[in-house]
Design a protein around this motif. Structure first.
Motif, PDB file in Angstrom:
ATOM      1  N   ASP A   1       0.749  -1.239  -0.058  1.00 52.94           N
ATOM      2  CA  ASP A   1       0.029   0.230   0.024  1.00 52.94           C
ATOM      3  C   ASP A   1       0.899   1.304  -0.182  1.00 52.94           C
ATOM      4  OD1 ASP A   1      -2.081  -1.572  -0.120  1.00 52.94           O
ATOM      5  OD2 ASP A   1      -2.716  -1.182   2.361  1.00 52.94           O
ATOM      6  N   ASN A   2       2.098   1.181   0.550  1.00 51.13           N
ATOM      7  CA  ASN A   2       2.794   2.406   0.964  1.00 51.13           C
ATOM      8  C   ASN A   2       4.121   2.565  -0.317  1.00 51.13           C
ATOM      9  OD1 ASN A   2       1.886   3.912   3.142  1.00 51.13           O
ATOM     10  ND2 ASN A   2       1.934   1.739   3.953  1.00 51.13           N
ATOM     11  N   ILE A   3       4.304   1.400  -1.148  1.00 48.47           N
ATOM     12  CA  ILE A   3       5.248   1.458  -2.138  1.00 48.47           C
ATOM     13  C   ILE A   3       4.741   1.041  -3.398  1.00 48.47           C
ATOM     14  CG2 ILE A   3       7.724   0.837  -2.848  1.00 48.47           C
ATOM     15  CD1 ILE A   3       8.176   0.108   0.097  1.00 48.47           C
ATOM     16  N   PRO A   4       4.227   2.076  -4.170  1.00 45.75           N
ATOM     17  CA  PRO A   4       3.367   1.524  -5.352  1.00 45.75           C
ATOM     18  C   PRO A   4       4.097   0.919  -6.378  1.00 45.75           C
ATOM     19  CG  PRO A   4       2.808   3.745  -4.707  1.00 45.75           C
ATOM     20  CD  PRO A   4       3.628   3.372  -3.913  1.00 45.75           C
ATOM     21  N   SER A   5       5.633   1.146  -6.467  1.00 50.97           N
ATOM     22  CA  SER A   5       6.311   0.695  -7.335  1.00 50.97           C
ATOM     23  C   SER A   5       6.452  -0.855  -7.283  1.00 50.97           C
ATOM     24  CB  SER A   5       7.768   1.142  -7.480  1.00 50.97           C
ATOM     25  OG  SER A   5       7.442   2.685  -7.435  1.00 50.97           O
ATOM     26  N   PHE A   6       6.079  -1.351  -6.094  1.00 50.37           N
ATOM     27  CA  PHE A   6       6.011  -2.914  -5.848  1.00 50.37           C
ATOM     28  C   PHE A   6       4.820  -3.571  -5.628  1.00 50.37           C
ATOM     29  CE2 PHE A   6      10.216  -0.946  -4.897  1.00 50.37           C
ATOM     30  CZ  PHE A   6      11.178  -1.704  -5.337  1.00 50.37           C
ATOM     31  N   LYS A   7       3.695  -2.687  -5.728  1.00 49.52           N
ATOM     32  CA  LYS A   7       2.456  -3.265  -5.208  1.00 49.52           C
ATOM     33  C   LYS A   7       1.973  -4.434  -6.010  1.00 49.52           C
ATOM     34  CE  LYS A   7      -2.131  -1.720  -4.121  1.00 49.52           C
ATOM     35  NZ  LYS A   7      -2.723  -0.571  -3.504  1.00 49.52           N
ATOM     36  N   GLU A   8       2.030  -4.570  -7.159  1.00 48.10           N
ATOM     37  CA  GLU A   8       1.647  -5.698  -8.052  1.00 48.10           C
ATOM     38  C   GLU A   8       2.500  -6.904  -7.618  1.00 48.10           C
ATOM     39  OE1 GLU A   8       1.357  -7.164 -12.706  1.00 48.10           O
ATOM     40  OE2 GLU A   8       0.979  -5.067 -12.154  1.00 48.10           O
ATOM     41  N   LYS A   9       3.763  -6.882  -7.269  1.00 46.73           N
ATOM     42  CA  LYS A   9       4.686  -8.045  -6.833  1.00 46.73           C
ATOM     43  C   LYS A   9       3.978  -8.409  -5.685  1.00 46.73           C
ATOM     44  CE  LYS A   9       9.367  -9.258  -6.144  1.00 46.73           C
ATOM     45  NZ  LYS A   9      10.865  -8.713  -5.986  1.00 46.73           N
ATOM     46  N   ILE A  10       3.938  -7.303  -4.764  1.00 44.67           N
ATOM     47  CA  ILE A  10       3.855  -7.797  -3.166  1.00 44.67           C
ATOM     48  C   ILE A  10       2.411  -8.359  -3.160  1.00 44.67           C
ATOM     49  CG2 ILE A  10       3.621  -6.844  -1.023  1.00 44.67           C
ATOM     50  CD1 ILE A  10       5.493  -4.595  -1.886  1.00 44.67           C
ATOM     51  N   ASN A  11       1.450  -7.928  -4.107  1.00 47.06           N
ATOM     52  CA  ASN A  11       0.195  -8.487  -3.834  1.00 47.06           C
ATOM     53  C   ASN A  11       0.168  -9.967  -4.246  1.00 47.06           C
ATOM     54  OD1 ASN A  11      -1.092  -6.441  -2.385  1.00 47.06           O
ATOM     55  ND2 ASN A  11      -1.717  -5.320  -4.375  1.00 47.06           N
ATOM     56  N   GLU A  12       0.792 -10.263  -5.342  1.00 42.62           N
ATOM     57  CA  GLU A  12       0.929 -11.653  -5.720  1.00 42.62           C
ATOM     58  C   GLU A  12       1.581 -12.190  -4.787  1.00 42.62           C
ATOM     59  OE1 GLU A  12       3.374 -11.265  -9.568  1.00 42.62           O
ATOM     60  OE2 GLU A  12       1.853 -10.342 -10.566  1.00 42.62           O
ATOM     61  N   GLN A  13       2.605 -12.019  -4.211  1.00 36.20           N
ATOM     62  CA  GLN A  13       2.995 -12.747  -2.879  1.00 36.20           C
ATOM     63  C   GLN A  13       2.248 -12.947  -1.863  1.00 36.20           C
ATOM     64  OE1 GLN A  13       6.989 -10.755  -3.000  1.00 36.20           O
ATOM     65  NE2 GLN A  13       7.617 -12.804  -2.187  1.00 36.20           N
ATOM     66  N   ILE A  14       1.450 -11.953  -1.543  1.00 31.43           N
ATOM     67  CA  ILE A  14       0.319 -12.284  -0.477  1.00 31.43           C
ATOM     68  C   ILE A  14      -0.808 -13.088  -0.917  1.00 31.43           C
ATOM     69  CG2 ILE A  14      -1.603 -11.007   0.469  1.00 31.43           C
ATOM     70  CD1 ILE A  14       0.073  -8.611   0.516  1.00 31.43           C
ATOM     71  N   ASP A  15      -1.040 -13.286  -2.002  1.00 29.20           N
ATOM     72  CA  ASP A  15      -2.078 -14.085  -2.540  1.00 29.20           C
ATOM     73  C   ASP A  15      -1.268 -15.615  -2.506  1.00 29.20           C
ATOM     74  OD1 ASP A  15      -3.851 -12.181  -3.069  1.00 29.20           O
ATOM     75  OD2 ASP A  15      -3.306 -12.025  -5.341  1.00 29.20           O
ATOM     76  N   GLU A  16      -0.164 -15.710  -2.822  1.00 34.57           N
ATOM     77  CA  GLU A  16       0.426 -17.004  -2.624  1.00 34.57           C
ATOM     78  C   GLU A  16       0.349 -17.467  -1.275  1.00 34.57           C
ATOM     79  OE1 GLU A  16       4.640 -17.596  -4.152  1.00 34.57           O
ATOM     80  OE2 GLU A  16       4.260 -16.038  -5.988  1.00 34.57           O
ATOM     81  N   VAL A  17       0.755 -16.617  -0.289  1.00 36.48           N
ATOM     82  CA  VAL A  17       0.682 -16.973   0.836  1.00 36.48           C
ATOM     83  C   VAL A  17      -0.874 -17.686   1.454  1.00 36.48           C
ATOM     84  CG1 VAL A  17       0.784 -16.167   3.322  1.00 36.48           C
ATOM     85  CG2 VAL A  17       2.662 -15.725   1.581  1.00 36.48           C
ATOM     86  N   LEU A  18      -1.819 -16.878   0.821  1.00 33.00           N
ATOM     87  CA  LEU A  18      -3.279 -16.915   1.553  1.00 33.00           C
ATOM     88  C   LEU A  18      -3.713 -18.245   0.721  1.00 33.00           C
ATOM     89  CD1 LEU A  18      -4.696 -13.625   1.255  1.00 33.00           C
ATOM     90  CD2 LEU A  18      -4.273 -14.812   3.207  1.00 33.00           C
ATOM     91  N   LYS A  19      -3.016 -18.504  -0.492  1.00 32.85           N
ATOM     92  CA  LYS A  19      -3.524 -19.712  -1.243  1.00 32.85           C
ATOM     93  C   LYS A  19      -2.863 -20.796  -0.605  1.00 32.85           C
ATOM     94  CE  LYS A  19      -3.485 -21.495  -5.811  1.00 32.85           C
ATOM     95  NZ  LYS A  19      -2.807 -21.434  -7.160  1.00 32.85           N
TER      96      LYS A  19
END
Length: 183
Positions: free
Chosen positions: A149-167
């Protein structure tokens, strides 16, 4: 040129600044080509190599070091995020327009990206530990989401990793009701 400050503003402002800055640096580099026709003692044709390049390299190193030291902190504050974005976004804009020889801006960006990746890998690893407590998983996910949320340049990559953890959590805990962390 030697006393330029980081641009704290919108991408368009940063890009315009670094586009103009690159024009000035290019002009200094081109002046060196006049060395056979002009007295160097009067016009200082080597000023780019002797003054500008070392100063710019030092400034790039300092900016990179500051960004890395921020991202390595355990709990980032809003001020930390603001400073990190200032450093990273300025380097990004400078790299976009900075084609001047002798400045390896891309390497500085890659160093910062590597540190962000390492931090995310640590958080992801903690969240994916087989015997991790739900609070550890939640804290890692919260910190990852804060980074996104605070570093937009990395948002997409980080959200993908979050999705991996949740999955992974969902798959691991199918029978136990994975809703405990909002899956």
């Amino acid at each position: 040129i030697l006393s330029f400050e980081l641009v704290d503003g919108y991408e368009k402002q940063r890009d315009e600044f670094y586009k103009d800055f690159e024009i000035k640096l290019t002009a200094l580099c081109q002046v060196r080509e006049l060395k056979d026709h002009v007295n160097n003692d009067i016009y200082g044709l080597n000023s780019y190599d002797k003054e500008c390049l070392p100063t710019l390299k030092n400034k790039l190193e300092r900016i990179t070091s500051l960004a890395v030291s921020i991202i390595e902190k355990p709990n980032l504050t809003r001020a930390d995020y603001n400073d990190f974005r200032l450093y990273y976004d300025n380097l990004f804009s400078f790299e976009k327009y900075g084609r001047t020889s002798g400045l390896d801006i891309k390497r500085h960006l890659e160093d910062i990206q590597q540190k962000v990746s390492e931090k995310l890998a640590r958080l992801q690893s903690t969240a994916e530990e087989p015997d991790a407590e739900i609070s550890e998983i939640a804290n890692s996910l919260i910190e990852m989401k804060s980074l996104a949320d605070n570093i937009p340049s990395f948002k997409e990559k980080i959200n993908e990793q979050i999705d991996e953890v949740l999955k992974g959590y969902r798959n691991k805990n199918k029978d136990q009701g994975a809703d405990t962390i909002g899956c």
